[in-house]
Design an enzyme around this catalytic site. Sequence first.
Site, PDB file in Angstrom:
ATOM      1  N   LEU A 277       0.807  -1.245   0.152  1.00 29.01           N
ATOM      2  CA  LEU A 277      -0.011  -0.111  -0.004  1.00 29.01           C
ATOM      3  C   LEU A 277       0.864   1.367   0.087  1.00 29.01           C
ATOM      4  O   LEU A 277       1.825   1.441   0.798  1.00 29.01           O
ATOM      5  CB  LEU A 277      -1.098   0.037   1.204  1.00 29.01           C
ATOM      6  CG  LEU A 277      -1.919   1.218   1.264  1.00 29.01           C
ATOM      7  CD1 LEU A 277      -2.990   1.049   0.274  1.00 29.01           C
ATOM      8  CD2 LEU A 277      -2.512   1.033   2.609  1.00 29.01           C
ATOM      9  N   HIS A 278       0.565   2.163  -0.957  1.00 27.41           N
ATOM     10  CA  HIS A 278       1.455   3.419  -1.071  1.00 27.41           C
ATOM     11  C   HIS A 278       0.388   4.560  -1.340  1.00 27.41           C
ATOM     12  O   HIS A 278      -0.255   4.513  -2.425  1.00 27.41           O
ATOM     13  CB  HIS A 278       2.541   3.296  -1.917  1.00 27.41           C
ATOM     14  CG  HIS A 278       2.376   2.766  -3.496  1.00 27.41           C
ATOM     15  ND1 HIS A 278       2.221   1.347  -3.824  1.00 27.41           N
ATOM     16  CD2 HIS A 278       2.308   3.230  -4.486  1.00 27.41           C
ATOM     17  CE1 HIS A 278       1.993   1.186  -5.019  1.00 27.41           C
ATOM     18  NE2 HIS A 278       1.973   2.353  -5.556  1.00 27.41           N
ATOM     19  N   LEU A 279       0.682   5.729  -0.779  1.00 24.97           N
ATOM     20  CA  LEU A 279       0.186   6.863  -1.191  1.00 24.97           C
ATOM     21  C   LEU A 279       0.900   7.663  -1.960  1.00 24.97           C
ATOM     22  O   LEU A 279       2.019   7.764  -1.819  1.00 24.97           O
ATOM     23  CB  LEU A 279      -0.083   7.565   0.045  1.00 24.97           C
ATOM     24  CG  LEU A 279      -0.618   9.038   0.111  1.00 24.97           C
ATOM     25  CD1 LEU A 279      -2.011   8.943  -0.368  1.00 24.97           C
ATOM     26  CD2 LEU A 279      -0.609   9.838   1.225  1.00 24.97           C
TER      27      LEU A 279
END
Length: 737
Positions: free
Chosen positions: A635-637
Amino acid sequence: MEAMEIDCEANSGGKDEAKEQWTAKPVMVLLVGAPGSGKSTFCDLVMRVSTRPWVRICQDTIGNGKAGTKNQCLTGAASALKEGKSVFIDRCNLDREQRADFMKLLGPEVEKHAVALDLPAKLCISRSVKRTGHEGNLQGGKAAAVVNRMLQKKELPKLNEGYTRITVCQDENDVQAAINTYTALGPSDKLPPGFFGQKNSDAKVQLGIMKFLKKKDPPGCSDTVMNVSPEDIQSRATKEKDSNQVLESCEEPKKASVGSSISLENAPTLAFPSISTADFHFNLEKASDIIVEKVEEYVNKLGNARLVLVDLSQNSKILSLVRAKVAEKNIDSKKFFTFAGNITKLYSEGGLHCNAIANATNWRLKPGGGGVNAAIFSAAGSALETATKAKAGSLSSGKAIVVPLPSSSPLHSREGVTHVIHVLGPNMNPQRPNCLNNDYIKGCKILREAYSSLFDGFASIVRTQGESCKYNLEKEFKGEVQREQGSRNGDQKAKREAVSEVDMNKKYKSFVKELGPNVGSSGDGNTGGQTRKAWGAWAQALYDTAMHPERHKNIIEMSDDVVVLNDLYPKAQKHLLVLARVEGLDRLEDVQKEHVTLLKTMHSVGLKWTEKFLSENNSLIFRLGYHSVPSMRQLHLHVISQDFDSNHLKNKKHWNSFTSPFFRDSVDVIDEVGQNGKAILKDENVLSMELRCHRCRSAHPNIPRLKAHISSCQASFPAFLLQNGRLVFSEGKDANS
C-alpha cells in the site's frame, strides 16, 4: 537538429570487467510495420530499461510534437547517430523505396538493422480502430482503410538492401523476443548478423531472387529461423540452384522469449552457465553436444518450465555452438533459448526473470576463485554461504545441490531468484584439483551426470513451488470467499460455516482456470472480485523497501509506520510515495476499518512533505491519493504535483492513472474506510478513457499535444477537486490562479 520528440532513456551502466572494453558502433533500427503493429510500443519498452543510449525518431511527432516529414526524420537520425547514439526509426517503412534513404546515412560508421513487425492484418486493423489519442491521429473507422491500403504495398526488408541484421516478427511472442534482444544490447555489445525469425521463407526470398511465396514450414520446424550472413545465404542459394533442391532453414532458439505479454513469461525458469568449460577447460565441442543432448531430454519433462543457457558475451563460442546444434533439433524455442548477460543481473539488466540460477561451483562449495562461482556468491551475499553450509559441506563431481535463497539475499530481493543450484562438473585443468588428464570418456560421463543432476534439481523446485503456490492460493481464495459471504450477512462466522466444501472446490477450480496454467507463479495479474494479484518480482520492490528499509539508500523518511521515497519514475515535478510498513496491506482493496489510523498517518506525512515543497515553490499544487489497482505491491500513497511536467509521463495509462476516477483521493479513502470499512475502487477500464486536461477537461489526441496544452492551461480545476481538501496549495493562494 530539427525539432523533434526524442523518447530517449540514455542510461549509462557500468561495464562488467569480463566484457569487451570497447564501444560498439551506433545502431540504426528501421522499424517496419503497418499502423497498429506496435512500433511505438516496441521503442518504449526497449528504451525504458536499456543501458544503451537510444533516440526515437517518430515522423508523427517530429515537428514540435506534430507530424513532420521524412526529411526531418533523416536529419534527426543523422544528427543523433553522429553523437554516438543509437536510433529507432519509428515510421511504417513498408517498401524498399521508403527505406532506401535511411540506408545511405553515414555509411559503414553505423550498423543498420531492420525489425519487421509483420503481424496479422486483422490484428493491426483492430488495434488501430480501437485506439484513442494516437500521436498521428490515425484511429477510429478511417484507420481500417488506411491499414488495408498500406499493407498492399508491403515489401519485407531483405539483406541485400544493406542491413547487417533483420528480425521478422510474425506473432506476439516473436515481438517480445525481439524487444528483449534489443533491451539486453549494452553500449559495448554487438548483435550477430543475419536474418532472424521469418516463417515460411527461404534463402531466395532474402536475396530478392523471387517474390514472397507461402509454403509449409519444414517438417518438425514450426518457427523457421535463419541465422546466417548474406554471404552464407548467397552460397546456399547458389548450391540450391545447382542441385535443384529446396533449401530448408532450421530453427534457432529465440533469444529471451520473455516479457510481460507472452504466455510463458511467468513460467519457472532456470538460467545456467556452461558447466566446466571456463575454469575447468572442458572441450567446447563436446560440452555443447552434451548440453543439447540433455536439454532435448529434459525440456518436455519440465512442462512449461524454461531452460536458459547464459554467457556474458553475445560472441560467446559456447552460445554459438549450442545455437547451431539446437537448430538441427526439434526443441521448443520458448522452453529453451540462449541469453547473453551477467547471470547475477538477468532481471535488472536484461529483463529476464529466472527464479533459479545454476552455479558452476567448486567441490568445497566455497566463495572465491573466479568466474560464475565468485560472481554468484558475491551477488547473493553471506545469506547464500550460510544456506549452503546448512545443506552440505562439499560436493562430488557430477552432482548438484539445491539451496533455497533467503529473502534477505540481494539476489532474491533484486533479481527475484529464489533458489541457487550448485553443480560441479568434471575438471580438465591441471591447475585445478581432481584433473581427469584429458580422459574424455570419463569426463563426458560426469558432465552428463552433472546436467542431469542440475535439471533434476530444477524439476524438484518446479514441483515444490507449484504445490506450495496452489495450496496458498486455495487457502487465500477460501478466505476471500468466506469474507465475502460473511460481509453480506453481517455474520461472518455463520456464513463461513455455511459455505460448503463442494461449492468452495467448484469456485476454486473456476478461479484457477481463469488465472491460467501458471497459477501461483510470479505473474502480474489483475485484481477484481475474488481474484488475487500474483505479484511479479519487479512488483515486489516497494514491499521490500517497506519491510527492509535499511537495505535501501533511496529512503528520505522512515518511522515505525511508514517510509517515504521519491518515485523512481516521477510523473510530475514533485512525486513521492508514502509506504505503509504493515504486512498484508498489498493494495487499497486490503484496507479495512482497523487501518484508518494508519491511513491518517500516511496522509499527515504526505501533507508534511507538500508543505516542504510549497515552501520552496509556492506555485505548485498537490493531490494525495491511491491507485485503485496498483502495479506494485505494498500500500502506497502518491503525493504528486499537478503540473505533470515529466519526461516519464509518456502514455495514456500514465495520464489517466492520476487524472481519472482510478485515482482515489486520500481524504475520500479515509472517509469511506472509516464509515463503510472499505474504499470505493474503480477498475482498470477507466485507464483507456480519452486524454482530457485535468483542469478544463478538453480532449486531446495524444500526449505531446496534451502536454503542450496543460503547460499553459489556466482554467479552473473541476469543482469536486476544490472540495474536501483534495487539492493542497499554499495558504492564501487560489488553486485556480
